[in-house]
Each structure stands twice: as structure tokens, then as C-alpha cells.
Scaffold this motif. Structure first.
Motif, PDB file in Angstrom:
ATOM      1  N   LEU A   1      10.183  16.801  14.353  1.00 38.55           N
ATOM      2  CA  LEU A   1      10.810  16.311  15.583  1.00 38.55           C
ATOM      3  C   LEU A   1      12.218  16.866  15.790  1.00 38.55           C
ATOM      4  N   THR A   2      12.611  17.839  14.963  1.00 31.97           N
ATOM      5  CA  THR A   2      13.915  18.458  15.165  1.00 31.97           C
ATOM      6  C   THR A   2      13.870  19.503  16.278  1.00 31.97           C
ATOM      7  N   ARG A   3      12.674  19.779  16.792  1.00 26.98           N
ATOM      8  CA  ARG A   3      12.530  20.666  17.948  1.00 26.98           C
ATOM      9  C   ARG A   3      11.569  20.010  18.934  1.00 26.98           C
ATOM     10  N   GLN A   4      11.657  20.415  20.172  1.00 32.08           N
ATOM     11  CA  GLN A   4      10.810  19.818  21.199  1.00 32.08           C
ATOM     12  C   GLN A   4       9.422  20.451  21.203  1.00 32.08           C
ATOM     13  N   HIS A   5       8.449  19.654  21.593  1.00 30.95           N
ATOM     14  CA  HIS A   5       7.067  20.124  21.732  1.00 30.95           C
ATOM     15  C   HIS A   5       6.645  19.881  23.179  1.00 30.95           C
ATOM     16  N   LYS A   6       6.479  20.934  23.923  1.00 31.21           N
ATOM     17  CA  LYS A   6       6.141  20.806  25.334  1.00 31.21           C
ATOM     18  C   LYS A   6       4.687  20.368  25.495  1.00 31.21           C
ATOM     19  N   VAL A   7       4.482  19.462  26.455  1.00 27.61           N
ATOM     20  CA  VAL A   7       3.192  18.808  26.628  1.00 27.61           C
ATOM     21  C   VAL A   7       2.615  19.128  28.005  1.00 27.61           C
ATOM     22  N   ALA A   8       1.297  19.327  28.056  1.00 24.81           N
ATOM     23  CA  ALA A   8       0.566  19.456  29.315  1.00 24.81           C
ATOM     24  C   ALA A   8      -0.447  18.332  29.402  1.00 24.81           C
ATOM     25  N   VAL A   9      -0.537  17.702  30.579  1.00 26.50           N
ATOM     26  CA  VAL A   9      -1.503  16.629  30.814  1.00 26.50           C
ATOM     27  C   VAL A   9      -2.561  17.158  31.767  1.00 26.50           C
ATOM     28  N   VAL A  10      -3.813  17.052  31.367  1.00 32.91           N
ATOM     29  CA  VAL A  10      -4.928  17.541  32.188  1.00 32.91           C
ATOM     30  C   VAL A  10      -5.772  16.351  32.622  1.00 32.91           C
TER      31      VAL A  10
ATOM     32  N   TYR B   1       5.483   8.490  32.346  1.00 32.27           N
ATOM     33  CA  TYR B   1       6.095   7.748  31.244  1.00 32.27           C
ATOM     34  C   TYR B   1       7.402   8.417  30.823  1.00 32.27           C
ATOM     35  N   GLY B   2       8.474   7.667  30.871  1.00 34.74           N
ATOM     36  CA  GLY B   2       9.780   8.238  30.575  1.00 34.74           C
ATOM     37  C   GLY B   2      10.133   8.287  29.107  1.00 34.74           C
ATOM     38  N   GLY B   3       9.286   7.741  28.244  1.00 34.42           N
ATOM     39  CA  GLY B   3       9.611   7.715  26.820  1.00 34.42           C
ATOM     40  C   GLY B   3       9.311   8.991  26.073  1.00 34.42           C
ATOM     41  N   PHE B   4       8.484   9.880  26.652  1.00 36.38           N
ATOM     42  CA  PHE B   4       8.125  11.107  25.945  1.00 36.38           C
ATOM     43  C   PHE B   4       9.300  12.069  25.758  1.00 36.38           C
ATOM     44  N   PRO B   5      10.060  12.399  26.806  1.00 34.87           N
ATOM     45  CA  PRO B   5      11.141  13.385  26.623  1.00 34.87           C
ATOM     46  C   PRO B   5      12.160  12.971  25.575  1.00 34.87           C
ATOM     47  N   GLY B   6      12.517  11.685  25.550  1.00 33.04           N
ATOM     48  CA  GLY B   6      13.510  11.227  24.592  1.00 33.04           C
ATOM     49  C   GLY B   6      13.055  11.322  23.155  1.00 33.04           C
ATOM     50  N   ARG B   7      11.755  11.417  22.932  1.00 29.40           N
ATOM     51  CA  ARG B   7      11.225  11.545  21.575  1.00 29.40           C
ATOM     52  C   ARG B   7      10.807  12.970  21.252  1.00 29.40           C
ATOM     53  N   GLY B   8      11.190  13.900  22.101  1.00 22.71           N
ATOM     54  CA  GLY B   8      10.915  15.305  21.820  1.00 22.71           C
ATOM     55  C   GLY B   8       9.620  15.831  22.384  1.00 22.71           C
ATOM     56  N   PHE B   9       9.026  15.132  23.367  1.00 18.87           N
ATOM     57  CA  PHE B   9       7.751  15.552  23.943  1.00 18.87           C
ATOM     58  C   PHE B   9       7.840  15.618  25.469  1.00 18.87           C
ATOM     59  N   PRO B  10       8.614  16.547  26.009  1.00 14.98           N
ATOM     60  CA  PRO B  10       8.712  16.642  27.469  1.00 14.98           C
ATOM     61  C   PRO B  10       7.401  17.118  28.081  1.00 14.98           C
ATOM     62  N   VAL B  11       6.972  16.446  29.144  1.00 15.18           N
ATOM     63  CA  VAL B  11       5.767  16.880  29.871  1.00 15.18           C
ATOM     64  C   VAL B  11       6.178  18.014  30.798  1.00 15.18           C
ATOM     65  N   GLU B  12       5.610  19.200  30.574  1.00  9.11           N
ATOM     66  CA  GLU B  12       6.025  20.401  31.294  1.00  9.11           C
ATOM     67  C   GLU B  12       4.964  20.958  32.231  1.00  9.11           C
ATOM     68  N   ALA B  13       3.742  20.388  32.196  1.00  8.63           N
ATOM     69  CA  ALA B  13       2.689  20.912  33.069  1.00  8.63           C
ATOM     70  C   ALA B  13       1.641  19.834  33.311  1.00  8.63           C
ATOM     71  N   LEU B  14       1.108  19.813  34.555  1.00  7.23           N
ATOM     72  CA  LEU B  14       0.050  18.881  34.949  1.00  7.23           C
ATOM     73  C   LEU B  14      -1.069  19.676  35.600  1.00  7.23           C
ATOM     74  N   PHE B  15      -2.320  19.256  35.338  1.00  3.47           N
ATOM     75  CA  PHE B  15      -3.470  19.988  35.875  1.00  3.47           C
ATOM     76  C   PHE B  15      -4.538  19.016  36.365  1.00  3.47           C
TER      77      PHE B  15
END
Length: 297
Positions: free
Chosen positions: A131-140, A152-166
Motif C-alpha cells: 500500500l506504499t504505492r497506488q493501485h489504479k482500479v477499473a470497474v466493469v 465510493y469515496g473510501g477507495f482513493p484514500g486507501r490507495g485504490f483510485p478508480v480510474e476507469a469505468l466500463f
């Protein structure tokens, strides 16, 4: 089920002296006593210390480390500087021996009479969990569940920014959800590769899940969180976590039913004893082995 490769012991070969009796097998790593967990060596085969420790941690312990991190983060936000193993184990819902064993995988043993430093323990767990680096997330799949995950606003603060939606729905393509425009599923490989997506979340109907999974893998996604009730076929290097809410509810149903059965059995046993049923010694015998005295009015 874990399969082990067989190995022939040299003492079993013809002409050799008989083997001495084997000692009792050591319990698996997740259930071994705390005292039997050695300190993790600083280096092995050229790996960094964190990499060595990560390789040695059982999956069940990894799940508990995530729970410890959540509790510790809350304590840190409240201004706590230290925490005892008893306090942390109660807050996390595990026994203190298991907690100390889990934390020993990190090389963290705490200080007698003081406990663990909250900030240090948070840093150690974050490093082990990557968790010392971010992991970009896509939701399909931007249905009800997909909408909730995207917003959900809790993902970015824990290192999981949602960067793509499909999604496949033409009415959703280009519409922003949670601040991100929805892209077409056909664009999954290209968009994931361009944006460096490492985790894909599948929230589609089961019939579309495998096709979506294949597209995510083609786009370089390394890990998949699957909410669709279907088993995905993936290459060996892809990690998949399955979340089946129906299965979880069925497990809870089992526990409810078992407790109801136990309560009914206890009530039945109480009723039998109240009506003069034989005692647990059997055949109506008393504690001294003789027949119980029955006084009738």
C-alpha cells in the motif's frame, strides 16, 4: 486442498539402517504456536526484506493483517501512540496469540509492558500489503453495484483510485459516474493499458464475466475482484478474488440454523430433566453407580 510433492527419504533405501521414528508433524504455518515462528531473515536469495516476509505469510494471515490495519488506522486517527496485543486483538476479533503470530511475520514483536507503536505497525503492514504505492482500479458493469463502487469515496484514500469505468449500455457511454465518464467494454484493453490499471472489478451479469475478464487480462490487469457468480478462467499469473454475496448469506444461514437447533436441543434436555428423565449416568443410576432414589408422594 494443498498438494505436496512426494519425496523419498534416503533412510528408506535398501541396505540402510531403519529410520528413527518421525517427530510429530509441525502444524501448518497459520495454526502453529506463536513461539515456533522464527524471525524473518533480512535477506534471502537477493530479495528485499519486505519481499521475503510477504512470501512467507499465509493467505489467511494476510486477510487478518488488512483488518489490523483498519483498526490501527482508526487508533492513529484518534491520537493513540501505542496499543497492546490484547487491545488490538479484541478490536480485530481474534485471539491475542494469533495476533502476535501474525505480526511476527512482519518482524514486529512489540515491547513488553508497552505493546506496539501504532504508527510503526501501520507502516509495516502497509509495506507488506503493497500500500506504499497506488493501485489504479477499473470497474466493469455500471449497474447498481457498479454505481456504488464508482461513487465510493473510501477507495482513493486507501490507495485504490478508480480510474476507469466500463459498460455496454449505450445510454451510459460517456456519462460521468463518480466524476469519470463511462467507456465501452470494447475499449477495456486499450484504456486499461493507457491508464496503467492494475486491478479490475467485475460487476456484470455472469454471462458477460468471462469475456470481461479476458479483456482485462489483455489490458495488462494483474488482479481481478469478481462479484459475478461464476468461476473465471485466467492465466496462472492473474490473481482472482471472488465475492459471492449469496454464498456468504448461505453461510450465515447455516450458523443461524445451527444455533436454533442447539437452543431447541437445550430446551428439550431441560424439559426431560424437569420430568424426571434418567440422568447422564444412564439407566437412571445415581452418581455412585446405584439406582437413584425416587420419592413419590
Amino acid at each position: 486442498m494443498v498438494t505436496q510433492r512426494g519425496r523419498r527419504d534416503a533412510a528408506d533405501s535398501p541396505g540402510r539402517a531403519p529410520r528413527r521414528p518421525r517427530r510429530q508433524a509441525v502444524p501448518d504455518a497459520d495454526n502453529a504456536p506463536t513461539a515456533e515462528i522464527p524471525a524473518v531473515p533480512a535477506e534471502r536469495n537477493g530479495d528485499a526484506p519486505e519481499a521475503v516476509r510477504a512470501k512467507s505469510i499465509p493467505e489467511a494471515a494476510v486477510a487478518r493483517l488488512a483488518v489490523y490495519l483498519r483498526v490501527l488506522s482508526g487508533l492513529r486517527d484518534q491520537g493513540a501512540t501505542t496499543v497492546s496485543s490484547e487491545e488490538l486483538s479484541q478490536a480485530a476479533g481474534v485471539n491475542s496469540a494469533k495476533l502476535r503470530k501474525d505480526l511476527s511475520y512482519l518482524g514486529s514483536y512489540g515491547t513488553r509492558g508497552v505493546g506496539y507503536e501504532v504508527s510503526v505497525l501501520v507502516s509495516q503492514i502497509e509495506r507488506i500489503l503493497g500500500l506504499t504505492r497506488q493501485h489504479k482500479v477499473a470497474v466493469v458493469g455500471i449497474g447498481n453495484l457498479g454505481h456504488a463502487l464508482a461513487n465510493y469515496g473510501g477507495f482513493p484514500g486507501r490507495g485504490f483510485p478508480v480510474e476507469a469505468l466500463f459498460d455496454l449500455d449505450a445510454d451510459l457511454i460517456g456519462v460521468p459516474v463518480g466524476g469519470l465518464p463511462v467507456s465501452h467494454m470494447d475499449d477495456i484493453p486499450r484504456v486499461c493499458a493507457e491508464r496503467g490499471i492494475s486491478i479490475g472489478v467485475i460487476a456484470t451479469p455472469p454471462t458477460a464475466a468471462q469475456s470481461v475478464c479476458d479483456r482485462l487480462v489483455a489490458g495488462g490487469v494483474q488482479c481481478i475482484l469478481n462479484f459475478a457468480p461464476v468461476v473465471l478462467q485466467v492465466p496462472a499469473h492473474i490473481e482472482v478474488r471472488k465475492v459471492d454475496l449469496a454464498v456468504e448469506l448461505q453461510i450465515l444461514s447455516f450458523h443461524v440454523a445451527r444455533r436454533a437447533d442447539d437452543a431447541a436441543a437445550d430446551q428439550g434436555n431441560s424439559g426431560l430433566r424437569a420430568h424426571g428423565a434418567p440422568s447422564e449416568n444412564g439407566n437412571g443410576s445415581g452418581p455412585d453407580g446405584g439406582r437413584e432414589m425416587v420419592v413419590r408422594s
